[in-house]
Design an enzyme around this catalytic site. Structure first.
Site, PDB file in Angstrom:
ATOM      1  N   TYR A 125      39.917  43.845  45.398  1.00 62.17           N
ATOM      2  CA  TYR A 125      39.481  44.151  44.033  1.00 62.17           C
ATOM      3  C   TYR A 125      40.850  43.745  43.002  1.00 62.17           C
ATOM      4  O   TYR A 125      40.760  43.541  41.930  1.00 62.17           O
ATOM      5  CB  TYR A 125      38.582  45.307  43.655  1.00 62.17           C
ATOM      6  CG  TYR A 125      37.999  45.436  42.376  1.00 62.17           C
ATOM      7  CD1 TYR A 125      37.075  44.385  42.326  1.00 62.17           C
ATOM      8  CD2 TYR A 125      38.243  46.241  41.574  1.00 62.17           C
ATOM      9  CE1 TYR A 125      36.308  44.435  41.035  1.00 62.17           C
ATOM     10  CE2 TYR A 125      37.679  46.347  39.929  1.00 62.17           C
ATOM     11  CZ  TYR A 125      36.527  45.300  39.907  1.00 62.17           C
ATOM     12  OH  TYR A 125      35.816  45.355  38.683  1.00 62.17           O
ATOM     13  N   LYS A 146      40.212  47.260  35.227  1.00 63.31           N
ATOM     14  CA  LYS A 146      39.041  48.351  35.065  1.00 63.31           C
ATOM     15  C   LYS A 146      39.963  49.608  34.496  1.00 63.31           C
ATOM     16  O   LYS A 146      39.299  50.551  33.839  1.00 63.31           O
ATOM     17  CB  LYS A 146      38.296  48.353  36.271  1.00 63.31           C
ATOM     18  CG  LYS A 146      37.319  47.425  36.513  1.00 63.31           C
ATOM     19  CD  LYS A 146      36.395  46.924  35.050  1.00 63.31           C
ATOM     20  CE  LYS A 146      35.334  45.892  35.684  1.00 63.31           C
ATOM     21  NZ  LYS A 146      34.736  45.358  34.386  1.00 63.31           N
TER      22      LYS A 146
HETATM   23  P1  NAD Z   1      27.959  38.031  35.589  1.00 64.54           P
HETATM   24  O1  NAD Z   1      28.866  37.060  36.082  1.00 64.54           O
HETATM   25  O2  NAD Z   1      26.545  38.127  35.391  1.00 64.54           O
HETATM   26  O3  NAD Z   1      28.642  38.744  34.077  1.00 64.54           O
HETATM   27  C1  NAD Z   1      29.957  38.554  33.758  1.00 64.54           C
HETATM   28  C2  NAD Z   1      29.869  37.848  32.456  1.00 64.54           C
HETATM   29  O4  NAD Z   1      31.197  37.721  31.974  1.00 64.54           O
HETATM   30  C3  NAD Z   1      29.445  36.323  32.550  1.00 64.54           C
HETATM   31  O5  NAD Z   1      28.154  36.452  31.605  1.00 64.54           O
HETATM   32  C4  NAD Z   1      30.529  35.538  31.925  1.00 64.54           C
HETATM   33  O6  NAD Z   1      30.076  34.358  31.342  1.00 64.54           O
HETATM   34  C5  NAD Z   1      31.243  36.663  31.064  1.00 64.54           C
HETATM   35  N1  NAD Z   1      32.702  36.072  30.832  1.00 64.54           N
HETATM   36  C6  NAD Z   1      33.455  35.882  31.618  1.00 64.54           C
HETATM   37  N2  NAD Z   1      34.631  35.509  30.832  1.00 64.54           N
HETATM   38  C7  NAD Z   1      34.186  35.225  29.624  1.00 64.54           C
HETATM   39  C8  NAD Z   1      34.817  34.989  28.245  1.00 64.54           C
HETATM   40  N3  NAD Z   1      36.213  34.547  28.307  1.00 64.54           N
HETATM   41  N4  NAD Z   1      34.232  35.240  27.103  1.00 64.54           N
HETATM   42  C9  NAD Z   1      32.995  35.710  27.149  1.00 64.54           C
HETATM   43  N5  NAD Z   1      32.325  35.940  28.364  1.00 64.54           N
HETATM   44  C10 NAD Z   1      32.891  36.039  29.509  1.00 64.54           C
HETATM   45  O7  NAD Z   1      28.254  39.383  36.587  1.00 64.54           O
HETATM   46  P2  NAD Z   1      27.916  41.046  36.254  1.00 64.54           P
HETATM   47  O8  NAD Z   1      28.252  41.663  37.756  1.00 64.54           O
HETATM   48  O9  NAD Z   1      26.815  41.064  35.720  1.00 64.54           O
HETATM   49  O10 NAD Z   1      29.264  41.374  35.660  1.00 64.54           O
HETATM   50  C11 NAD Z   1      29.256  42.205  34.311  1.00 64.54           C
HETATM   51  C12 NAD Z   1      30.172  43.103  34.239  1.00 64.54           C
HETATM   52  O11 NAD Z   1      29.661  44.118  35.054  1.00 64.54           O
HETATM   53  C13 NAD Z   1      31.543  43.179  34.459  1.00 64.54           C
HETATM   54  O12 NAD Z   1      32.464  43.940  33.451  1.00 64.54           O
HETATM   55  C14 NAD Z   1      31.858  43.475  35.853  1.00 64.54           C
HETATM   56  O13 NAD Z   1      33.182  43.798  36.088  1.00 64.54           O
HETATM   57  C15 NAD Z   1      30.806  44.653  35.925  1.00 64.54           C
HETATM   58  N6  NAD Z   1      30.647  45.279  37.152  1.00 64.54           N
HETATM   59  C16 NAD Z   1      29.816  44.314  38.190  1.00 64.54           C
HETATM   60  C17 NAD Z   1      29.634  45.062  39.250  1.00 64.54           C
HETATM   61  C18 NAD Z   1      28.950  44.169  40.431  1.00 64.54           C
HETATM   62  O14 NAD Z   1      28.930  44.574  41.686  1.00 64.54           O
HETATM   63  N7  NAD Z   1      28.334  43.042  40.089  1.00 64.54           N
HETATM   64  C19 NAD Z   1      29.891  46.309  39.403  1.00 64.54           C
HETATM   65  C20 NAD Z   1      30.399  47.201  38.490  1.00 64.54           C
HETATM   66  C21 NAD Z   1      30.709  46.760  37.459  1.00 64.54           C
HETATM   67  O1  0WE Z   2      33.808  43.537  38.652  1.00 66.50           O
HETATM   68  C1  0WE Z   2      33.265  42.824  39.378  1.00 66.50           C
HETATM   69  C2  0WE Z   2      33.385  41.295  39.544  1.00 66.50           C
HETATM   70  C3  0WE Z   2      34.648  40.776  38.691  1.00 66.50           C
HETATM   71  C4  0WE Z   2      35.021  39.367  38.777  1.00 66.50           C
HETATM   72  C5  0WE Z   2      34.411  38.646  39.833  1.00 66.50           C
HETATM   73  C6  0WE Z   2      35.034  37.296  40.136  1.00 66.50           C
HETATM   74  C7  0WE Z   2      34.274  36.282  40.980  1.00 66.50           C
HETATM   75  C8  0WE Z   2      34.511  34.862  40.637  1.00 66.50           C
HETATM   76  C9  0WE Z   2      35.979  39.033  38.127  1.00 66.50           C
HETATM   77  N1  0WE Z   2      36.641  37.547  38.091  1.00 66.50           N
HETATM   78  C10 0WE Z   2      35.659  36.726  38.920  1.00 66.50           C
HETATM   79  N2  0WE Z   2      36.316  35.388  39.250  1.00 66.50           N
HETATM   80  C11 0WE Z   2      35.681  34.441  39.911  1.00 66.50           C
HETATM   81  O2  0WE Z   2      36.006  33.340  40.058  1.00 66.50           O
HETATM   82  N3  0WE Z   2      32.834  43.850  40.624  1.00 66.50           N
HETATM   83  C12 0WE Z   2      32.829  45.129  40.547  1.00 66.50           C
HETATM   84  C13 0WE Z   2      31.974  43.107  41.745  1.00 66.50           C
HETATM   85  C14 0WE Z   2      33.095  43.017  42.730  1.00 66.50           C
HETATM   86  O3  0WE Z   2      33.980  41.974  42.792  1.00 66.50           O
HETATM   87  C15 0WE Z   2      34.989  42.418  43.820  1.00 66.50           C
HETATM   88  C16 0WE Z   2      34.493  43.346  44.474  1.00 66.50           C
HETATM   89  C17 0WE Z   2      33.053  43.855  43.827  1.00 66.50           C
HETATM   90  C18 0WE Z   2      32.508  44.989  44.035  1.00 66.50           C
HETATM   91  C19 0WE Z   2      36.129  41.508  44.230  1.00 66.50           C
HETATM   92  C20 0WE Z   2      36.569  42.209  45.562  1.00 66.50           C
HETATM   93  C21 0WE Z   2      36.141  43.207  46.043  1.00 66.50           C
HETATM   94  C22 0WE Z   2      35.167  43.850  45.603  1.00 66.50           C
END
Ligand code: NAD
Ligand code: 0WE
Length: 254
Positions: free
Chosen positions: A154, A161
């Site tokens: 991560y 974060k």
């Molecule tokens: P997602 O890919 O659906 O959403 C990420 C969004 O970020 C996308 O809509 C993308 O277009 C947007 N984005 C990236 N760069 C941008 C920019 N320059 N301007 C505007 N928008 C931009 O994935 P998600 O998992 O729904 O992620 C949403 C949030 O939840 C993130 O902050 C992520 O860190 C957080 N999160 C995700 C998880 C997980 O396991 N998926 C867990 C905890 C928190």
């Molecule tokens: O916040 C996130 C995802 C954040 C994220 C993911 C990507 C993948 C594609 C940010 N930037 C990028 N850029 C890319 O090109 N999560 C909480 C989901 C997540 O991401 C991980 C996790 C978990 C959980 C990355 C490494 C290890 C665990």
């Protein structure tokens, strides 16, 4: 209807797996009027049908690294709505190469990009939309346990974060005198676009099933329900908080 008639702006819908989509849906079902942003023209095609499905009133582009794009979004929303009651930030990005290997290898530019998109963008949106936020408005963002404890790979996102969570507290203090609340939801791992291609993601999901108090993973809908609570008057004295939607995983020691 917990948020009947409230105007909700949601940043971060990429597709129907996005956490932001589930939040938008929950808010819509709670009676809110929905406005969606998309990051770039490439995503417009995907977000348009989602906006239609949710009966969204507003759909506008907003790359959060671009101050002019944020200013244009504010103008669009001011002209259409005049005010905003709910602002959802669900955006993160780091270079894929920075989400593997050793954190120590993070470049200055990789660090800057991750912190800019994933942490500063909340400040930028709160700052730009402040004049439109109504008294009692609710701002929320999405975070992850990697802010607090080391999660393999991560890396720089964990640092971003941590900055985001601290930012929630300082924004809560600044905006509190206007009755505006700012909170974060710390979600368990979810298979979204942002989780695709992450090495070891499956083993993370498996670990939650084995060790979390609820012995299961969470769903996007469960995040949506907590977002609806935070957006509503039920959470009228909750601010600066990180709320966990993680099957209880974060409480565990041995
Ligand atoms: P997602 O890919 O659906 O959403 C990420 C969004 O970020 C996308 O809509 C993308 O277009 C947007 N984005 C990236 N760069 C941008 C920019 N320059 N301007 C505007 N928008 C931009 O994935 P998600 O998992 O729904 O992620 C949403 C949030 O939840 C993130 O902050 C992520 O860190 C957080 N999160 C995700 C998880 C997980 O396991 N998926 C867990 C905890 C928190
Ligand atoms: O916040 C996130 C995802 C954040 C994220 C993911 C990507 C993948 C594609 C940010 N930037 C990028 N850029 C890319 O090109 N999560 C909480 C989901 C997540 O991401 C991980 C996790 C978990 C959980 C990355 C490494 C290890 C665990």
């Amino acid at each position: 209807m917990l948020v009947h008639g409230k105007k909700a702006l949601i940043f971060g819908v990429a597709n129907d797996k996005s956490i932001a989509y589930a939040i938008a849906k929950a808010l819509k079902e709670g009676g809110a009027t929905i406005g969606l942003s998309y990051a770039g023209e490439a995503l417009k095609k995907r977000v348009e049908p989602i906006c239609a499905e949710l009966g969204g009133e507003l759909l506008f582009p907003c790359d959060v690294t671009d101050d002019a794009a944020i200013a244009a979004a504010v103008d669009t929303v001011r002209a259409a709505w005049g005010s905003v009651d709910i602002l959802v930030h669900s955006i993160a990005f780091a270079n894929r190469d920075d989400l593997k290997g050793r954190y120590i290898d993070t470049s200055r530019e990789g660090f800057r990009l991750a912190l800019d998109v994933s942490a500063y963008s909340l400040v930028a949106l709160a700052q730009a939309f402040e004049p439109l936020l109504s008294p009692g408005a609710s701002i929320m963002t999405m975070t992850y346990y990697g802010a607090e404890k080391v999660i393999t790979n991560y890396n720089v996102m964990g640092v971003a974060k941590a900055a985001l969570e601290a930012s929630v507290r300082y924004l809560a203090m600044d905006l509190g005198e206007k009755g505006i609340r700012v909170n974060a939801i710390s979600a368990g791992p979810l298979k979204t676009l942002a989780a695709s291609g992450i090495s070891g993601f499956r083993s993370i999901l498996q670990t939650i099933e084995e060790r979390a108090p609820l012995r299961r993973n969470i769903t996007q809908e469960e995040v949506g329900k907590v977002a609806l609570f935070l957006a509503s008057d039920l959470a009228s004295a909750v601010t600066g908080e990180v709320i966990y939607v993680d099957s209880g995983y974060h409480i565990m020691g041995i």
